[in-house]
Enzyme design. Sequence first.
Site: not given
Lengths: 254, 254
Positions: B1-3, B108, B78
């Site tokens: 996962m990402c932010e 995301n 990110i």
Amino acid sequence: MCELLGMSANVPTDICFSFSGLLERGGNTGPHKDGWGITFYEGKGCRTFKDPEPSCQSEIAKLVKAYPIKSVSVISHIRQGNRGRVCLENTHPFTRELWGREITYAHNGQLSNYSDLKPEFYRPVGNTDSELAFCWILDKIREKYPKRPSNMAAVFRYAAKLADTLRAKGVFNMLLTDGVYVLAYCTNNLHWITRRAPFGKATLIDADMVVDFQKETTPNDVVTVIATRPLTNDEQWQKMSEGEFVLFKMGEKI
Amino acid sequence: MCELLGMSANVPTDICFSFSGLLERGGNTGPHKDGWGITFYEGKGCRTFKDPEPSCQSEIAKLVKAYPIKSVSVISHIRQGNRGRVCLENTHPFTRELWGREITYAHNGQLSNYSDLKPEFYRPVGNTDSELAFCWILDKIREKYPKRPSNMAAVFRYAAKLADTLRAKGVFNMLLTDGVYVLAYCTNNLHWITRRAPFGKATLIDADMVVDFQKETTPNDVVTVIATRPLTNDEQWQKMSEGEFVLFKMGEKI
């Protein structure tokens, strides 16, 4: 007028030395105070740093000068605006995706009577003659090559032919790259130099800076730098002539 | 996962405070070490800073954190990679030109069974499911709106409808902007907050940092921040629900 800077290399190389010289022309040793930009290719990706601030004052330019980003293909530009106001969307280089590849372009010069350039596929975001010409070139390439051809050198030769049409409308000095090939097209002001072993020293014209390339390189490195005006005063730069183009790959003229 | 991190404001506002919190999650308080990027709109133009390095170590991130770039629309990301290796071309946000406008996107989540997404007009440069989905969305928008419509809000609502199709293929949290509108689309993890007068203080969760917005703003400022997880621990963030989208313009939910 503006100043162009390009690099083609066979190993990822930083452009800090040449960029340091160019930056000085952005409001210090030169009048090109209307923004600057630089695009680095790393693999298939590229990243652009740009700023409508004069390069000699820009915080971002200081970072790019100090932080060695290594790349095999680079295009940079400092602007002295003529067509189009000073703002981010008018700041070169310009990049568009074509066939899943990032194509980057910068232009030095000025065009007239370009209202017949009406790109449909790619549209300019800003209002410079430069970005319009870029969109027109990409439209024409896409029309001729709906799919990515295996012979990319032919695409760049076709781009040079398109540049002949633009040169008929004024001054058109151009750098164009897909991250593998770098095309330099000249109307009146473009120089290049290929550095290879045995490497020597070089002194910047615009800043008090000497580099000993022998300490920075390995014997197999081949690095070509293209610039509007020579950046060093103790090396032999090749002056391009009107309508001439040179195509580089991995630092070599091909 | 990402932010994800997004901002929509009615006056050019810097995002240094929120970005400082996000950066910590890039390898420090969070595991998102596979690169980061941020896109700022200034007028019709935009500029992106990106780095495949972890954000908590990146020299470029330090500059962006310290140098207040003022913008009314920002998207940042990110990455903790799942589909596609860690490299520049796989680093969000992604930007493409449509009708002479820069459209920027970050995602995301993770998709499965997406081989039926076959964009023709826009092609991914990297090999992430995210960029493929972006190209597909743009293709669909271009198909429906060959010319730029005057009602851009309708375009973003159509994009949210397209996002429903993508959500059926997995987790799809998205930020999308043209520099004027900012769309937030949620599958499972997206929060937002609108700050307006009377402004108060806020404390970052991920870094030892407090800001007093009253000192940084004027009474008319309206600033919305969107983030995967709340960035501050003393404010009331709105949690979005599955399939929900929110469209912002000039800081306001519309």
